[in-house]
Design a protein around this motif. Sequence first.
Motif, short mmCIF file in Angstrom:
data_model
loop_
_atom_site.label_atom_id
_atom_site.label_comp_id
_atom_site.label_asym_id
_atom_site.label_seq_id
_atom_site.Cartn_x
_atom_site.Cartn_y
_atom_site.Cartn_z
N CYS A 72 -8.31 1.77 -5.39
CA CYS A 72 -8.04 0.85 -4.28
C CYS A 72 -8.94 -0.37 -4.47
O CYS A 72 -10.10 -0.36 -4.05
CB CYS A 72 -8.33 1.54 -2.95
N ALA A 110 0.85 -1.21 0.00
CA ALA A 110 0.00 0.00 0.00
C ALA A 110 0.88 1.25 0.00
O ALA A 110 0.73 2.13 0.84
CB ALA A 110 -0.94 0.00 1.21
N ASN A 123 -10.83 -2.31 -1.31
CA ASN A 123 -11.79 -1.67 -0.39
C ASN A 123 -12.68 -0.66 -1.10
O ASN A 123 -13.15 0.30 -0.51
CB ASN A 123 -11.10 -1.07 0.84
N LYS A 179 -6.32 -0.31 0.01
CA LYS A 179 -5.99 -1.73 -0.11
C LYS A 179 -6.07 -2.16 -1.58
O LYS A 179 -7.09 -1.98 -2.22
CB LYS A 179 -6.95 -2.57 0.73
#
Length: 390
Positions: free
Chosen positions: A204, A164, A207, A186
């Motif tokens: 991302c 990340a 998520n 994430k």
Amino acid sequence: MHIHPHRSSRLASSVGAGLASLWFTCIASAAPAITTVVGMPPVVNASNLYSEAGVDHFSSAVAGASPRIYVPNLRSNDVYVIDPATLKVVDKFRVGHSPQHVVPSWDLQTLWVANNAEGRRDSSLTPIDPKTGKPGKEVMVDDPYNMYFTPDGKEAIVVAEAYARLDFRDPHTMALKSSLSIPQCKGINHADFSIDGKYALFTCEFNASIAKIDLVNRKVVGYLQLAKKGMPQDIRISPDGKVFYVADMMADGVFVIDGDSFTKIGIIATGVGTHGLYPSRDGTKLYVANRGTNLIHGPRRGKGSVSVIDFATRKVVTTWPIPGGGSPDMGNVSADGKTLWLSGRFDDVVYAINTTTGSVKSIPVGMEPHGLTVWPQPGRYSLGHTGNMR
């Protein structure tokens, strides 16, 4: 003075064309000038930031590069090279473990294969000389799932997905200069940049959100949730720079995001497993690869297809099915704009799709082809991925 009727007609046509050209020039120049970050090439046309990547509008920097399609095969750890004129594989070579994308450098002199090794210690970048089509010595870097470049070309941005993190590196040696942790993103993987180069939006995947990064001050501005259950993938800015399009593999469509205010405007339904996004060479349409599944590996939920979105109306104007289902994933558009090249990720093929008719030709390649690139491409510089050209 006597003017021959045919000459009169030609003269009127010429004058009319001249006035039309002047009118379009005035309209284009009426758009406010874009103040870019220091070192970024100027925005030539504020209504179409892709104007310099139009049909066959090559930079002298790509002189001598043979037209080729470079295909990274994730599970066979190699790159296949296709001659687009013959649709034949003309070369293949081993690279690092789990090659994900082939990324053109900002200066258009190198194609970097991002081998992210899925958590192993031997992650690397393999350089390819586009003039010879041959690989060089790999450079060891942490988890390069994808790679971009700052708009001024001074740094490469390695997307270290497993950590990340964004690693800012020397664009030539890949020596690490600094890192930016983005802990709430994430599965950070794809990005695009504002028209002025001041910020970038990163998706991302795990998520269902996107992160906004201030590139001037190198900090996270914030996060925007797209859906309760989503898997955002590729992202691409509109030609006028006003909105971003975000492909979401779970939502089966493309979210429309106002980048400046960082708000969600809506979603455009496309197809099952919406994944890759590529603007047409004239900057009027967006090609959307619908992979047919929202799984990393596993059974399909539907049939693969390509949707075509009109930038002006933000509507799907046509959809091209992949014969037999297929799994169109990542790629790019040919220099002449006539062919959309996409990897068929779960079918071990590459698709050459006619952008006029939607007809598809398939070329067998290695195991699980992913982020292929078309080279050379028009444009002054590359912002990364499989050729985000401007």
